[in-house]
Design a protein around this motif. Structure first.
Motif: not given
Length: 188
Positions: A125-132
């Motif tokens: 969840e955190a990695a997806n949010a930061l990449i976006e």
């Protein structure tokens, strides 16, 4: 290099998490890093990269490495919290200050959680949010992910965030040892 100061209003929100800057003056931020950096699993993989044995070491890590990277690249290491409780780190970093054959041509996504917070989908969840966020706000086109080839949990997380395996190669961040490299490039 000019001194960098974290923006207290910066936040990335997900359904369960908040992602903010680290503050060297926050005892809970320093304690989180100490807890993560001193865990046996973390030490086994990154013992040469981070040497944080005390709260003072973690404070120095934040004011040094974290803030310097933010000043240089505009992004870096971020605090992950659940219901205001610090639970981990998500990062987007570039390692260009080493042998060019051993650095990566795009920023690397990283994540580390307190042991009791793993297995809940927080890293994904955190990695997806930061990449976006990085794509939309900072114009980052490609993100790479690297891990030790035998780190099955990290490899699965990278696959869940739609990264594809590229290769295994020697990497400076692993002391010149082989790392598994993933990319978002084919998913743009």
């Amino acid at each position: 290099m000019a001194e960098w100061t974290p923006d207290p209003t910066f936040v990335i929100r997900t359904p369960r998490l908040t992602i903010t800057h680290f503050f060297s003056t926050s005892p809970s931020h320093c304690q989180l890093l100490l807890d993560i950096f001193s865990h046996a699993k973390y030490l086994a993989q990154f013992s040469s990269a981070f040497s944080c044995a005390t709260l003072e070491d973690t404070r120095a890590f934040i004011t040094g490495r974290v803030y310097q990277h933010q000043a240089k690249e505009g992004y870096g290491h971020f605090l992950v919290s659940n219901e205001s409780k610090p639970i981990g780190i998500v990062s987007l970093v570039r390692s260009r200050d080493c042998d060019p054959r051993l650095w990566l041509p795009a920023p690397d996504i990283g994540f580390a959680l307190l042991e009791e917070e793993t297995g809940k989908g927080y890293a994904t969840e955190a990695a997806n949010a930061l990449i976006e966020y990085a794509r939309e706000r900072w114009g980052v086109a490609e993100v790479l992910g690297v891990t030790h080839p035998e780190n099955v949990k990290s490899r699965r997380t990278m696959e869940r965030i739609k990264m594809v395996f590229l290769e295994e190669r020697e990497l400076e961040m692993f002391g010149g040892q082989v790392g598994a490299v993933y990319s978002t490039e084919t998913n743009n």
